[in-house]
Design a protein around this motif. Structure first.
Motif, PDB file in Angstrom:
ATOM      1  N   GLN A  25      16.199   4.180 -27.292  1.00 29.53           N
ATOM      2  CA  GLN A  25      17.060   4.858 -26.594  1.00 29.53           C
ATOM      3  C   GLN A  25      17.984   3.886 -25.875  1.00 29.53           C
ATOM      4  O   GLN A  25      17.233   2.700 -25.329  1.00 29.53           O
ATOM      5  CB  GLN A  25      16.803   6.063 -25.318  1.00 29.53           C
ATOM      6  CG  GLN A  25      16.055   7.235 -25.850  1.00 29.53           C
ATOM      7  CD  GLN A  25      17.230   8.010 -26.031  1.00 29.53           C
ATOM      8  OE1 GLN A  25      18.603   7.736 -26.141  1.00 29.53           O
ATOM      9  NE2 GLN A  25      16.567   8.981 -26.191  1.00 29.53           N
ATOM     10  N   PHE A  26      19.367   3.193 -25.834  1.00 24.55           N
ATOM     11  CA  PHE A  26      20.094   2.613 -25.934  1.00 24.55           C
ATOM     12  C   PHE A  26      20.761   2.764 -24.183  1.00 24.55           C
ATOM     13  O   PHE A  26      21.554   3.637 -24.390  1.00 24.55           O
ATOM     14  CB  PHE A  26      20.839   1.455 -26.736  1.00 24.55           C
ATOM     15  CG  PHE A  26      19.699   1.131 -28.097  1.00 24.55           C
ATOM     16  CD1 PHE A  26      19.087   0.068 -27.997  1.00 24.55           C
ATOM     17  CD2 PHE A  26      20.129   1.917 -29.189  1.00 24.55           C
ATOM     18  CE1 PHE A  26      18.477  -0.090 -28.979  1.00 24.55           C
ATOM     19  CE2 PHE A  26      18.883   1.699 -30.132  1.00 24.55           C
ATOM     20  CZ  PHE A  26      18.461   0.769 -30.305  1.00 24.55           C
ATOM     21  N   SER A  27      21.418   1.422 -23.917  1.00 30.81           N
ATOM     22  CA  SER A  27      21.750   1.245 -22.770  1.00 30.81           C
ATOM     23  C   SER A  27      22.460   0.240 -22.655  1.00 30.81           C
ATOM     24  O   SER A  27      22.038  -0.821 -22.059  1.00 30.81           O
ATOM     25  CB  SER A  27      21.657   1.817 -21.133  1.00 30.81           C
ATOM     26  OG  SER A  27      21.605   3.414 -21.577  1.00 30.81           O
TER      27      SER A  27
ATOM     28  N   ASN B 208      30.364  -6.834 -21.469  1.00 32.13           N
ATOM     29  CA  ASN B 208      29.238  -8.242 -21.806  1.00 32.13           C
ATOM     30  C   ASN B 208      29.667  -8.978 -22.301  1.00 32.13           C
ATOM     31  O   ASN B 208      29.969  -8.948 -23.739  1.00 32.13           O
ATOM     32  CB  ASN B 208      27.845  -7.973 -22.291  1.00 32.13           C
ATOM     33  CG  ASN B 208      27.160  -8.828 -21.516  1.00 32.13           C
ATOM     34  OD1 ASN B 208      26.977  -9.890 -22.322  1.00 32.13           O
ATOM     35  ND2 ASN B 208      25.997  -8.977 -20.748  1.00 32.13           N
ATOM     36  N   ARG B 209      29.628 -10.016 -22.628  1.00 31.61           N
ATOM     37  CA  ARG B 209      30.718 -10.768 -23.386  1.00 31.61           C
ATOM     38  C   ARG B 209      30.193 -10.996 -24.611  1.00 31.61           C
ATOM     39  O   ARG B 209      30.992 -11.049 -25.877  1.00 31.61           O
ATOM     40  CB  ARG B 209      30.941 -12.533 -23.084  1.00 31.61           C
ATOM     41  CG  ARG B 209      31.849 -12.756 -21.991  1.00 31.61           C
ATOM     42  CD  ARG B 209      32.259 -14.124 -22.022  1.00 31.61           C
ATOM     43  NE  ARG B 209      32.604 -14.688 -23.307  1.00 31.61           N
ATOM     44  CZ  ARG B 209      32.988 -15.934 -23.224  1.00 31.61           C
ATOM     45  NH1 ARG B 209      32.643 -16.927 -22.247  1.00 31.61           N
ATOM     46  NH2 ARG B 209      33.428 -16.532 -23.977  1.00 31.61           N
ATOM     47  N   ALA B 210      28.671 -10.444 -24.582  1.00 36.78           N
ATOM     48  CA  ALA B 210      27.691 -10.862 -25.919  1.00 36.78           C
ATOM     49  C   ALA B 210      27.614  -9.333 -26.851  1.00 36.78           C
ATOM     50  O   ALA B 210      28.584  -9.336 -27.831  1.00 36.78           O
ATOM     51  CB  ALA B 210      26.445 -10.624 -25.576  1.00 36.78           C
TER      52      ALA B 210
ATOM     53  N   LEU C  10      27.346   1.923 -18.083  1.00 38.14           N
ATOM     54  CA  LEU C  10      26.496   1.057 -19.114  1.00 38.14           C
ATOM     55  C   LEU C  10      27.090   2.502 -20.654  1.00 38.14           C
ATOM     56  O   LEU C  10      27.165   4.095 -19.799  1.00 38.14           O
ATOM     57  CB  LEU C  10      25.812   1.345 -18.949  1.00 38.14           C
ATOM     58  CG  LEU C  10      24.431   0.297 -17.991  1.00 38.14           C
ATOM     59  CD1 LEU C  10      23.222   0.422 -18.459  1.00 38.14           C
ATOM     60  CD2 LEU C  10      25.614  -0.930 -18.729  1.00 38.14           C
ATOM     61  N   VAL C  11      26.915   2.615 -21.606  1.00 36.61           N
ATOM     62  CA  VAL C  11      27.162   3.132 -23.367  1.00 36.61           C
ATOM     63  C   VAL C  11      25.858   3.471 -23.845  1.00 36.61           C
ATOM     64  O   VAL C  11      25.524   2.478 -23.551  1.00 36.61           O
ATOM     65  CB  VAL C  11      28.171   2.799 -23.620  1.00 36.61           C
ATOM     66  CG1 VAL C  11      28.219   3.574 -25.369  1.00 36.61           C
ATOM     67  CG2 VAL C  11      29.261   2.423 -23.472  1.00 36.61           C
TER      68      VAL C  11
END
Length: 668
Positions: free
Chosen positions: A34-36, A41-43, A60-61
């Motif tokens: 699972q990601f957020s 963020n420039r990255a 956040l996405v």
């Protein structure tokens, strides 16, 4: 950390508890990350449409991705290295390519092949990145949100391209049964279908009343947004394009962040954060084949080898059989499995170092973003001649006028595996496959996988000890080993019945609008053709550039990186690509020498026969052994592959002499 949870859904003994040398037994873990990620963020700034993805209360996405891991049961027995194998259309390929494993379906247990990666102690990781893979057991998929605006879901034009091997009246609007982009309106009058004799030929528009968005059910035509029906039927060998409006734009570039952030999590996160590899990893490498090799080139180009906190992701890269391409992995309405040349697959830049395109004035390089940070990873490109005959391979190391070589950065090696084909070979040789592809010659038989094992070994040594990898081996303009395709025609004219591809593949400049990630010109405007080169050949029409396996150094046949479509699948004489229209999985050719002088003279073959070259099979194998030992001495092959190479050569000798002898006997 962008990984908010690593959910392990299964943990099982691998390969029946088999012990792999000092690394011991392995286990297989499967689950979901699972990601957020922070769109500010420039990255993450190079990810297309990320700013339009829905956000949670923290801004956040969120998205998720399937994963699979093979690891030593006792982490103390591992080599403290991750090899992340980038899935190819949801499937793992490192085991087949590096371990010489068999071809197998996604739902069957992973066959360890010769066990090389396990014997070396690698932890092998797969993390899904592709959003549209079909619902097939064992295949890995990332689940990403759609981009939306204040007006709701995004609509826009898309181009779907296909080339068939047999007649049909109905075609699916996606490659290889992947999830399609549905037509927004099955009655769309502005939708267009075109047909071409080949992809670079002029286009003819098929009248709108001769086709429709539909399929046939129980003999009846039924409107359907994911299929097209042509009244007169689709003809094999011809190239069709369907241009239509679709609605719903997945943020496909999030898949690239799944790769980045899962790799960092497995290296950096603690056991308390749910990391099963905590404290057991010091180095990380990544490997990708064909589509996933192109994915790694785009990953490098987008500067994604540093995460949101500035941490380095991978120490080394092996993009395999990618050529000069990148791919549709980070643009609106992307089709990641598309093989079409007139797509986001084929965009500038091609070389690692920056160049200015004299036609467009654009200056860019594949490694420009990472070079600006002053900390390049080690990169090994391992390619076959097929990528050169696809029209793009040489663009990675020549300038854009084809007039001089470009030397890669010190951190990069380019290895061309001479005489081999894009797809892994099968033995004995065949001129057709189960998918209906038929070549005019038998497909390539050069098994180069020992070279990949040596490449990974050299990459690891380069990263961990600083010992430089062996020199690059690829066609060069300055020594005459890189030439235009036309210049090798004379060598092939001496082989009865053999002709070079016609037309030859080419790459052209494409204009999708100011930002190719968000195309505003669909289809793209076509510009000037890029030059391309191939390896020069010797009197046997075998290539002189690159790393040659012993069966090429001590030949029984001519081995080419191209084959031609057979007349019975249409498009006869065109380059045979088994992945769909243009530039997919190119097949090579194996063109045997005559066994005897009598046979050679009867056909007019200018290449010496096997009996004129070698006094016996024993002498032939002695020469093969010497050639293999030379590769081992130069570190392009491992000592453990000496006997397998000799055994492969022995089987090939028996096959070539036996088959050709039977052919001659039948003729007599």
């Amino acid at each position: 950390m962008p990984v908010t949870k690593m959910e392990i859904r299964s943990r099982n003994s691998y390969a029946g508890g088999r012990v792999f040398g000092a690394a011991g037994a392995y286990e297989q873990l499967e689950g979901v990350f699972q990601f957020s990620v922070d769109p500010e963020n420039r990255a993450n700034e190079t990810i297309a449409d990320l700013e339009l993805a829905p956000r949670d209360a923290d801004g956040l996405v969120r998205f998720s991705s399937d994963f699979r891991i093979l690891r030593p049961v006792d982490s103390n027995l591992g080599n403290r290295r991750i090899l992340m194998d980038i899935p190819n259309r949801g499937k793992q390929l490192a085991i087949r390519n590096i371990n010489s494993g068999p071809e197998q379906s996604p739902e069957t247990p992973i066959d360890p092949g010769n066990g090389f990666l396990m014997r070396e102690g690698y932890t092998i990781v797969w993390c899904a990145w592709q959003h549209d893979v079909p619902d097939v057991p064992g295949m890995l998929r990332v689940n990403v949100p759609d981009a939306v605006t204040s007006d709701g879901p995004i609509s826009g034009k898309i181009v779907v391209t296909f080339q068939l091997n047999s007649p049909s009246q109905v075609e699916f609007l996606a490659s290889r049964n992947h999830r399609p982009y549905m037509a927004s309106d099955v009655l769309e009058r502005s939708a267009v279908m075109t047909v071409q004799e080949h992809e670079d030929a002029s286009e003819r528009i098929i009248p709108r009343d001769q086709w429709c968005f539909a399929l046939v059910e129980n003999g009846q035509l039924v409107a359907d947004p994911s299929h097209v029906y042509l009244t007169t039927g689709f003809e094999p060998g011809k190239v069709y394009q369907v241009i239509y409006t679709t609605t719903g734009a997945p943020v496909v570039g999030l898949g690239m962040l799944a790769t980045r952030d899962s790799a960092v999590f497995l290296q950096e996160a603690s056991s308390g954060e749910g990391n099963p590899l905590a404290g057991s990893i010091d180095y990380s490498y990544t490997f990708g084949v064909s589509q996933s090799g192109r994915y790694l080139r785009l990953f490098l180009y987008l500067g994604l080898n540093f995460d949101e906190q500035g941490r380095k992701v991978f120490d080394g890269f092996i993009p395999h059989v990618a050529g000069g391409k990148m791919g549709e992995f980070n643009n609106r309405f992307a089709q990641p499995s598309s093989q079409a040349s007139r797509s986001g697959n084929s965009l500038f830049p091609f070389s690692d170092i920056a160049q200015t395109d004299p036609e467009t004035g654009i200056t860019d390089g594949l490694l420009s973003r990472l070079s600006a940070r002053g900390n390049l990873p080690k990169v090994m490109y391992t390619y076959t001649p097929s990528e050169y005959w696809a029209g793009h391979g040489s663009l990675i190391h020549t300038n854009l006028t084809g007039s001089r070589d470009l030397d890669p950065p010190d951190e990069v090696r380019i290895y061309i595996l001479a005489g081999s084909q894009h797809a892994l070979p099968s033995f004995p040789a065949a001129d057709n496959d189960a998918d209906g592809y038929h070549g005019q010659r038998s497909f390539g038989v050069v098994d180069y996988r020992g070279l990949l094992r040596a490449a990974l070994t050299n990459l690891d040594r380069w990263v961990t000890t600083g010992e430089a990898a062996p020199p690059s081996q690829y066609p060069r303009i300055d020594d005459g080993s890189a030439v235009p395709p036309e210049e090798i025609s004379e060598a092939f004219e001496g082989i009865p019945g053999v002709k070079l591809p016609n037309p030859k593949r080419r790459f052209t400049r494409l204009d999708f609008g100011p930002d190719p990630r968000i195309p505003t010109k669909t289809p793209a405007e076509i510009g000037e053709v890029y030059p391309h080169m191939v390896s020069a050949v010797d009197d046997d029409a075998n290539e002189i550039a690159g790393i040659s396996m012993p069966i090429i150094t001590v030949p029984l046949a001519t081995h080419a990186g191209w084959n031609l479509r057979h007349q019975d699948i249409g498009g006869g004489g065109q380059v045979l690509s088994t992945g769909g229209a243009s530039g997919g999985t190119l097949r090579g050719s194996t063109i045997p020498f005559a066994v005897t002088r009598r046979e050679r003279e009867s056909t007019g073959d200018k290449r010496l026969s096997i009996e004129e070259r070698y006094a016996s099979k024993e002498q032939y194998l002695q020469l093969v052994k010497k050639a293999a030992e030379d590769l081992i001495g130069r570190r392009y092959l491992l000592e453990e592959d000496l006997e397998p190479v000799i055994e492969q050569a022995s089987q090939l000798y028996d096959y070539m002499t036996g088959q050709a002898a039977e052919t001659q006997a039948a003729a007599d």
